[in-house]
Design an enzyme around this catalytic site. Structure first.
Site: not given
Ligand code: DGJ
Length: 690
Positions: A431, A489
């Site tokens: 991430d 997301d």
């Molecule tokens: C942002 C990501 O896009 C989410 O899917 C998740 O992994 C969160 N971060 C976790 O902090």
């Protein structure tokens, strides 16, 4: 010498005669087999008139157009304090790669143009300092001429949970520029810039497009000068790059694609090209990600039932998202401390992983290596490892580590390497949840690539997903290092339908992480029925992001049906040709995947909002073989699409058999789907008996 590259219906002609920097005379439809005399004649005839009030010689739009040569548009390459213009040294051709070398003061510029077998143009420069003093480079991009008829521009913008929203403009004279300054692509990444004849769609129109294969700052532009010629420009957005004597600067690769069959035609080149070097070699495992299921609520007791439920519905990979490491109880702390939290995981991750493996699933783990929380042991021990001052604004309460420092990347490698050595981790979700907010992100991006490359070399069996607050880092250079991208997301199918549609122009479906979320989407609060969620997630690398321990038995049975459909059809979904139909009604979104041999296909017919007519237009299926007879039937994905009608079209009950030509030209009437519903339709060749 005039070089003519040809592949898959595309011609690229580079004129490298004389002392001027070589020029691209043509990039587009195949010109056929031209002999040297034809090429000479083409080059001679391409010389334009000299207009009044201009330089007194014909304008030549070279691969490095310079002000001194009369090019008053945006430069491809700019060297601070250097006037004059580059001059041609030599051009070589090896196979389908032409390299034009020119000299500009002390800079020797090698411009590389490659035409891949799929008809994709790969272009870039290497600038070498052969002088005694440093050279400051302030621009290093690729400028490609496009024809006058390409007057409409499509690119993308967006925001968190709404990535890759298309925007279309018809610029006049001047520059339409999309500059990215996030140190990652970001949610508003221009992604792809396409210029075409006005009105081009998914299936029709001539289109020229660029993409910068780079995970940092970029610039892409369309420019029409008062002189006439129009160009697409693309490259890294540079601050100032100083090249020391003897050193060189290599630009990212610009991926340029032409199509005479609209945006799908771009995918028809890009997807096979990407698949020719893809790291993906195994069926994409159905994934469960814990993020929206439990957020930071981590413990064996909490997750064990989820593991069991996941296995029951057919999940093949279980990914433990954010919240597993020391002190990470919320998003305000602990980034950087990549050791398992002893309070919530007193026996480490082994008990969880054992249960995951025993249930027949592989285990994946979330990490965010480039980041650090001020409230972390790492930041307390190494406050100087931050990329910017600790007083600079935080973003999601976190800072960025200066990855270009050897000790920082060594430390991160050691930590990740230790985790991968200690636990049987098959997959990392990598991430990156903030912008860098620095003018020069180049060193950071290169250091990131090195770190991933080093890790992959040490752990070749470990897959990686690129995530950046959703789809904030999706490009064709990161794609060489990862096996999946998290498109957004949002798991709201209404948003996802569009995000996946547009991201999928460049990125093949097997890379596109796509999850079934809860009925009420966490990101939008909107409620979607299960059938719509299932149909939407089916067309990527499918997964689930929901607390299955709180899901009803009926819905879990539906997920099990859906997961079986996914396993049965993923061979097709992840190797076929992606087609998207241009429906006149914007409420309707149609897409499909057609097997390379055209014997089978899977289509999605989605209705996002109220249709503009009581009886929407028949569904016409693209990409089929006209003479082949196909059986068309609705796929039971586990939960039905809701329709509002007195009687459905009769064919729906038992399916129908029709030739491809009829399906393509006449189409089939659709049930009257309520807004927020989708139908999945299978199309399979009917073989003659005997
Ligand atoms: C942002 C990501 O896009 C989410 O899917 C998740 O992994 C969160 N971060 C976790 O902090």
């Amino acid at each position: 010498m005039i070089h003519h590259l040809r592949a898959a219906g595309v011609s690229v002609v580079v004129d490298s005669r004389g002392t001027g920097v070589p020029a691209l005379l043509h990039w587009g439809r195949d010109l056929g087999d031209l002999d040297p005399a034809d090429l000479e004649a083409l080059a001679a005839s391409a010389v334009p008139a000299v207009p009044p009030s201009s330089i007194d010689q014909a304008l030549r739009l070279s691969l490095v157009p310079a002000l001194a040569d009369g090019w008053t548009g945006r430069p491809a390459i700019a060297l601070d304090g250097v006037d004059g213009a580059p001059r041609h040294v030599a051009t070589t051709r090896e196979g389908d790669v032409v390299t034009a070398v020119s000299r500009w003061a002390d800079a020797v510029i090698a411009t590389r143009i490659e035409l891949t077998p799929q008809g994709v143009v790969l272009a870039g420069h290497t600038i070498r300092n052969e002088g005694e003093e440093p050279i400051a480079v302030t621009a290093a991009a690729v400028v490609l001429p496009i024809p006058d008829r390409a007057r409409e521009v499509l690119d993308f913008s967006g925001r968190w949970s709404r990535e890759r929203q298309p925007q279309r403009v018809q610029p006049g004279d001047g520059v339409w520029l999309r500059e990215i300054r996030h140190g990652r692509g970001g949610h508003d990444d221009a992604f792809l810039m396409a210029a075409g004849a006005p009105g081009f769609g998914f299936g029709t129109g001539e289109v020229w497009a660029t993409h910068v294969a780079w995970s940092g700052d970029t610039g892409q532009w369309y420019e029409r000068t008062d002189l006439g010629p129009a160009v697409l420009g693309a490259g890294e957005r540079l601050g100032v790059v100083r090249i020391a004597p003897g050193d060189e600067h290599a630009t990212p690769t610009v991926v340029a694609t032409w199509s005479d069959s609209g945006l799908d035609g771009l995918s028809d080149r890009l997807h096979p090209w990407i698949r020719s070097w893809s790291t993906i070699h195994s069926p994409r495992p159905l994934t469960l990600n814990t993020w929206e299921a439990v957020y930071f609520d981590h413990s064996l007791e909490r997750l064990e039932p989820l593991v069991a439920r996941a296995a029951e519905v057919g999940v093949e990979r279980f990914v433990l998202d954010d919240g597993w490491f020391r002190g990470r109880t919320d998003d305000r702390r602990a980034l950087g401390d990549w050791v398992v939290d002893a309070e919530r995981w007193p026996d480490g991750l082994t008990p969880l992983i054992e249960r995951v493996n025993a249930a027949g699933m592989r285990f994946g783990l979330w990490v965010e290596p480039e980041m650090v929380s001020l409230d972390s042991d790492l930041a307390r021990q190494h406050p100087d490892w931050l990329l910017t001052s600790p007083a600079a604004p935080t973003w999601r309460f976190q800072h960025v580590l200066d990855l270009a420092r050897r000790e920082v990347s060594d430390h991160l490698f050691a930590r990740l390497d230790a985790l991968l050595a200690e636990y049987p981790i098959a997959y990392l979700k990598w991430d990156h949840n903030r912008d860098l907010l620095v003018d020069d992100s180049r060193r950071q991006v290169i250091a990131l690539y090195r770190l991933i490359d080093r890790l992959r070399a040490a752990h070749p069996g470990v897959e990686i997903e690129s995530c950046a607050s959703g789809g904030g880092r999706i490009d064709l250079e990161i794609l060489r290092r990862v096996d999946r991208v998290w498109a957004s997301d949002t798991n709201d199918p209404l948003e996802r339908q569009r995000i996946q549609r547009w991201t999928g122009i460049v990125i093949p479906p097997e890379y596109l992480g796509s999850h079934v979320g809860d009925a009420r989407a966490h990101t939008t609060g909107r409620v979607a029925n299960l059938g719509f969620r299932l149909a939407t997630a089916l067309f990527g690398h499918a997964g689930i992001e929901s607390d299955l321990t709180a899901v009803s038995p009926d819905d879990r049975a539906a997920l099990a049906t859906w997961s079986a459909v996914y396993r049965e059809r993923r061979g097709l979904l992840h190797s076929g040709r992606v087609v998207r139909m241009d429906a006149a009604d914007p409420a309707v979104l149609i897409h499909g995947v057609v097997a390379p041999d055209r014997r089978s296909a899977l289509f999605s017919y989605a209705v996002l909002e109220a249709t503009d007519a009581a009886l929407p237009a028949p569904l016409r299926l693209a990409g089929l073989e006209p003479a082949v007879r196909y059986r068309v039937s609705v796929v039971d994905v586990g939960a039905p699409a809701l329709s509002v009608q007195d009687t459905p079209p009769p064919w729906l009950k038992a399916g129908v058999t029709l030739p491809g030509a009829v399906l393509q030209q006449v189409g089939l009437p659709m049930p009257l789907l309520a807004p927020g519903n989708a139908l999945v339709i299978a199309v399979d060749e009917v073989r003659a008996a005997g």
